[in-house]
Design a protein around this motif. Structure first.
Motif, PDB file in Angstrom:
ATOM      1  N   THR A   1      21.847 122.811 -45.026  1.00  0.00           N
ATOM      2  CA  THR A   1      22.088 124.462 -45.192  1.00  0.00           C
ATOM      3  C   THR A   1      23.142 124.679 -46.452  1.00  0.00           C
ATOM      4  O   THR A   1      22.543 125.474 -47.335  1.00  0.00           O
ATOM      5  CB  THR A   1      22.897 124.875 -44.119  1.00  0.00           C
ATOM      6  OG1 THR A   1      22.080 124.623 -42.847  1.00  0.00           O
ATOM      7  CG2 THR A   1      22.957 126.580 -44.157  1.00  0.00           C
TER       8      THR A   1
ATOM      9  N   LEU B   1      16.711 117.156 -37.312  1.00  0.00           N
ATOM     10  CA  LEU B   1      17.180 117.143 -35.842  1.00  0.00           C
ATOM     11  C   LEU B   1      16.324 115.978 -35.141  1.00  0.00           C
ATOM     12  O   LEU B   1      16.820 115.444 -34.240  1.00  0.00           O
ATOM     13  CB  LEU B   1      16.626 118.388 -35.213  1.00  0.00           C
ATOM     14  CG  LEU B   1      17.655 119.670 -34.980  1.00  0.00           C
ATOM     15  CD1 LEU B   1      17.135 120.633 -34.051  1.00  0.00           C
ATOM     16  CD2 LEU B   1      18.781 119.115 -34.423  1.00  0.00           C
TER      17      LEU B   1
ATOM     18  N   ARG C   1      17.260 129.650 -33.240  1.00  0.00           N
ATOM     19  CA  ARG C   1      16.780 129.747 -31.822  1.00  0.00           C
ATOM     20  C   ARG C   1      17.293 131.158 -31.514  1.00  0.00           C
ATOM     21  O   ARG C   1      17.831 131.678 -31.938  1.00  0.00           O
ATOM     22  CB  ARG C   1      17.271 128.576 -30.907  1.00  0.00           C
ATOM     23  CG  ARG C   1      18.687 128.055 -31.162  1.00  0.00           C
ATOM     24  CD  ARG C   1      18.928 127.155 -30.148  1.00  0.00           C
ATOM     25  NE  ARG C   1      19.286 125.644 -31.011  1.00  0.00           N
ATOM     26  CZ  ARG C   1      20.320 125.438 -31.978  1.00  0.00           C
ATOM     27  NH1 ARG C   1      20.667 126.423 -32.366  1.00  0.00           N
ATOM     28  NH2 ARG C   1      20.184 124.483 -32.570  1.00  0.00           N
TER      29      ARG C   1
ATOM     30  N   ARG D   1      24.670 119.261 -35.452  1.00  0.00           N
ATOM     31  CA  ARG D   1      24.553 120.469 -36.232  1.00  0.00           C
ATOM     32  C   ARG D   1      25.282 120.589 -37.593  1.00  0.00           C
ATOM     33  O   ARG D   1      25.208 121.120 -38.304  1.00  0.00           O
ATOM     34  CB  ARG D   1      24.924 121.661 -35.150  1.00  0.00           C
ATOM     35  CG  ARG D   1      23.724 121.709 -34.368  1.00  0.00           C
ATOM     36  CD  ARG D   1      24.141 122.762 -33.106  1.00  0.00           C
ATOM     37  NE  ARG D   1      24.441 124.126 -33.591  1.00  0.00           N
ATOM     38  CZ  ARG D   1      24.894 125.088 -32.456  1.00  0.00           C
ATOM     39  NH1 ARG D   1      24.963 124.593 -31.072  1.00  0.00           N
ATOM     40  NH2 ARG D   1      24.841 126.150 -32.975  1.00  0.00           N
TER      41      ARG D   1
ATOM     42  N   GLY E   1      17.118 127.303 -41.950  1.00  0.00           N
ATOM     43  CA  GLY E   1      18.397 126.983 -41.905  1.00  0.00           C
ATOM     44  C   GLY E   1      18.902 126.251 -40.633  1.00  0.00           C
ATOM     45  O   GLY E   1      18.038 125.226 -40.043  1.00  0.00           O
ATOM     46  N   PRO E   2      20.067 126.780 -40.123  1.00  0.00           N
ATOM     47  CA  PRO E   2      20.591 126.054 -38.912  1.00  0.00           C
ATOM     48  C   PRO E   2      19.634 126.700 -37.920  1.00  0.00           C
ATOM     49  O   PRO E   2      19.871 128.001 -37.682  1.00  0.00           O
ATOM     50  CB  PRO E   2      22.003 126.541 -38.827  1.00  0.00           C
ATOM     51  CG  PRO E   2      22.202 127.388 -39.952  1.00  0.00           C
ATOM     52  CD  PRO E   2      20.908 127.731 -40.707  1.00  0.00           C
ATOM     53  N   ILE E   3      18.657 125.969 -37.338  1.00  0.00           N
ATOM     54  CA  ILE E   3      17.447 126.161 -36.522  1.00  0.00           C
ATOM     55  C   ILE E   3      17.808 127.338 -35.772  1.00  0.00           C
ATOM     56  O   ILE E   3      18.914 127.706 -35.182  1.00  0.00           O
ATOM     57  CB  ILE E   3      17.336 125.321 -35.590  1.00  0.00           C
ATOM     58  CG1 ILE E   3      17.151 123.788 -35.836  1.00  0.00           C
ATOM     59  CG2 ILE E   3      16.220 125.621 -34.727  1.00  0.00           C
ATOM     60  CD1 ILE E   3      16.118 123.549 -36.897  1.00  0.00           C
TER      61      ILE E   3
ATOM     62  N   ILE F   1      23.656 118.799 -40.302  1.00  0.00           N
ATOM     63  CA  ILE F   1      22.619 119.796 -40.875  1.00  0.00           C
ATOM     64  C   ILE F   1      23.088 120.636 -41.750  1.00  0.00           C
ATOM     65  O   ILE F   1      22.716 121.131 -43.037  1.00  0.00           O
ATOM     66  CB  ILE F   1      21.816 120.427 -39.558  1.00  0.00           C
ATOM     67  CG1 ILE F   1      21.079 119.321 -38.861  1.00  0.00           C
ATOM     68  CG2 ILE F   1      20.856 121.660 -40.316  1.00  0.00           C
ATOM     69  CD1 ILE F   1      20.120 119.886 -37.897  1.00  0.00           C
TER      70      ILE F   1
ATOM     71  N   SER G   1      15.415 121.126 -41.471  1.00  0.00           N
ATOM     72  CA  SER G   1      16.337 120.999 -40.378  1.00  0.00           C
ATOM     73  C   SER G   1      15.626 120.559 -38.955  1.00  0.00           C
ATOM     74  O   SER G   1      16.355 119.560 -38.357  1.00  0.00           O
ATOM     75  CB  SER G   1      17.177 122.265 -40.022  1.00  0.00           C
ATOM     76  OG  SER G   1      16.196 123.340 -40.175  1.00  0.00           O
ATOM     77  N   GLU G   2      14.189 120.789 -38.979  1.00  0.00           N
ATOM     78  CA  GLU G   2      13.723 120.273 -37.655  1.00  0.00           C
ATOM     79  C   GLU G   2      13.606 118.702 -37.979  1.00  0.00           C
ATOM     80  O   GLU G   2      13.861 118.081 -36.739  1.00  0.00           O
ATOM     81  CB  GLU G   2      12.106 120.929 -37.586  1.00  0.00           C
ATOM     82  CG  GLU G   2      12.244 122.290 -36.813  1.00  0.00           C
ATOM     83  CD  GLU G   2      11.247 122.840 -37.105  1.00  0.00           C
ATOM     84  OE1 GLU G   2       9.955 122.380 -37.534  1.00  0.00           O
ATOM     85  OE2 GLU G   2      11.140 124.298 -36.757  1.00  0.00           O
TER      86      GLU G   2
END
Lengths: 279, 299
Positions: free
Chosen positions: B212, B198, A11, B204, A7-9, B207, B194-195
């Protein structure tokens, strides 16, 4: 989930995010914490505003509960929830095993019937059960509650246990069968021990559903078999809004639930969505 | 060959023995009551008039009365409002919470458990908690309002706010459910998408909307439908906070059926109301199953 982050990276959490999570948690849980702190206050202190930040906790509310009829209702809750859990497991576990090894027709229809039983509003069961119990004299008995609770716990057991049985490798069973063991022996001595964690999780969920019930107990009991949730509400009706006792009673009713459900949180969703989504 | 046949026969016998008790008991404690409910709904049964329980002279009378019963029609409308706003807030806020907590951190993973508390509390305890919040003498909410010089009306006895008060409590209780389901869905989204986005310089927000959201839409719909089905059961909140009032502002169909049967003793009519409710629930359940199948086929 070490490989995919998704998903939304995903981190590592930033400080800003951690703060946001903390604040959200406090805000979300504040109504719950308010009840908890109230149970340790005297009635005078409850009415005092601004609320003192530091106060000497008192157990007088809990002591008052202990002296009244509340312990009896607590025992009723405990008994009806335990017995219906036991009954549902004894009937449901072998049935779930048979279903998990059976690819015959009717499996989908049966699954849907189970889903509907789970989804039906309690009032649909209450009217027939009320009339029937009134007729055979099961109103206001723990036995009556056990039967009603089994009506939703049995479908839950059959639903929850199937995936656990599916994880047991069939080759193990076949080897034993070739050696001449009967299916009954294979089930009791090979398969059952392997699904003990699943049985434990299912048992806890059954217990919680029965324990949490308010509606059935409200209608099917009066005084003898009154359960703890109904008893707490009665403090509001008859004893003149004793907030301290209400808060203490509420805290006691939720105590076992909090402890148990945190133990089975992994299975909470599959229990709740029994029927349509694979947990 | 014959050995295998013997094993199979033995297996079938075992399956029958294992299934039979459950099916018999299920029929007795779920099937028979359902049949009994349908039959009662075809009679004008009142508890004070025992003979009426077998009076099938005008079987559809109750169902004919329903459309002209303003209280029944109103209860459907109240239920629709409660379900719509409740489900909407639960899905939206649950999604936001899941996005917030979807992160790699031991602390956050530990904290997740505490977010589940409202959902696992006994429903009656949830109702008590909100009763405390909505009772002016003892409520921190009213105290805070008085500090800010806001005169807050008594929420649960106000025609304008009573239903909102219940929606707030219901949302609080079930937000963790949608949160859990969305979080589980988020964890299945492969990283590469998503990578790659990016790397291509997507923001964001982009994305979220292009990767998502499409991924979690099915689970949003399914969890919303589950909540829709369960919202029909909302009883403890209505019972304890408003008692269906003021007037019948918060009287949902479930509560009306309860009053009919156990306050007004109109068992027959109440059964008919319950049957209508049951049919609506079955219709939505079929929808959920259909959605679930379609989703499995897609993945």
């Amino acid at each position: 989930m070490s490989g995919g982050t998704g998903g939304p990276i995903r981190r590592p959490a930033s400080v800003r995010r951690l703060v946001a999570i903390g604040v959200t948690l406090v805000v979300l849980l504040s109504p719950f914490l308010w009840l908890l702190q109230m149970s340790f206050k005297s009635n005078d202190l409850i009415l005092q505003f601004p609320p003192p930040l530091i106060f000497t906790p008192t157990l007088q509310n809990y002591a008052a509960l202990w002296q009244g009829a509340f312990p009896a209702s607590f025992v009723n809750s405990l008994m009806s929830a335990s017995f219906s859990t036991a009954l549902a497991l004894i009937l449901g576990v072998p049935a779930a095993y048979a279903l998990s090894r059976w690819a015959g027709r009717g499996k989908h229809a049966l699954s849907f019937a189970i889903l509907v039983t789970r989804m039906a509003p309690p009032i649909a069961f209450t009217i027939p059960f009320f009339l029937f119990y009134r007729w055979i004299g099961l109103l206001d008995t723990v036995t009556g509650l056990v039967l009603v609770y089994t009506s939703f716990n049995l479908p839950l057991v059959i639903w929850m246990m199937q995936p656990f049985f599916e994880t047991v490798p069939q080759s193990l069973e076949e080897a034993a069968l070739v050696d001449g063991a009967s299916t009954r022996i294979v089930f009791l001595e090979i398969v059952l021990p392997m699904v003990t964690p699943g049985i434990a999780a299912t048992a806890i969920l059954c217990f919680l559903y029965a324990w949490n019930d308010f509606f059935f107990a409200l209608i099917l009991t009066r005084t003898n078999a009154r359960t703890a949730p109904v008893a707490v509400v009665n403090f509001m009706n008859y004893e003149g809004w004793e907030w301290g006792k209400i808060a203490a009673g509420g805290s006691l009713v939720m105590a076992p639930v909090l402890i148990f459900s945190l133990a089975v949180r992994r299975y909470l969703v599959s229990g709740l969505t029994a029927g349509a989504v694979k947990g | 060959m014959s050995g295998k046949g013997l094993v199979d026969a033995e297996r079938r016998r075992f399956n029958r023995l294992a299934l039979a008790p459950s099916l018999i008991v299920l029929f007795m404690i779920a099937g028979l009551p359902a049949i009994y409910l349908v039959m009662t709904s075809l009679t004008p049964f009142q508890l004070i008039n025992p003979g009426s329980s077998t009076d099938f002279s005008s079987p559809l009378r109750n169902y004919r009365l329903l459309p002209d019963d303003p209280r029944f029609v109103n209860s459907l409308w109240v239920q629709a409002k409660l379900s719509f706003w409740g489900v909407l807030f639960q899905v939206l806020l649950g999604m936001l919470l899941a996005l917030l907590l979807h992160t790699q951190s031991r602390v956050v993973e530990f904290a997740r458990t505490f977010f589940l508390i409202p959902m696992v509390l006994p429903p009656i305890v949830v109702a008590i908690i909100w009763k405390l919040i909505y009772t002016p003498d003892i409520s921190p909410l009213y105290y805070a309002a008085s500090l800010l010089n806001i005169a807050m009306p008594s929420l649960t006895s106000s025609v304008d706010f009573a239903l909102t008060a219940i929606i707030i409590a219901d949302t609080w209780e079930w937000l963790p459910f949608t949160f859990l389901m969305v979080l589980a869905a988020l964890q299945t989204i492969p990283d590469e998408f998503s990578e790659a986005a990016l790397v291509d310089g997507a923001s964001r927000l982009q994305i979220f909307f292009y990767i998502t959201l499409p991924f979690i839409t099915p689970i949003l719909v399914i969890s919303g439908m589950f909540r829709l089905i369960d919202s029909v059961k909302a009883f403890p909140l209505v019972f304890l906070l408003t008692g269906g009032g003021p007037g019948s502002v918060t009287e949902v169909t479930n509560y009306y059926a309860y009053l009919l049967a156990f306050d007004f003793n109109e068992i027959g009519y109440s059964s008919a109301v319950t049957i209508v409710m049951l049919l609506l629930v079955v219709a939505v359940s079929l929808g959920v199953v259909w959605m679930g199948r379609r989703r499995e086929a897609m993945v």
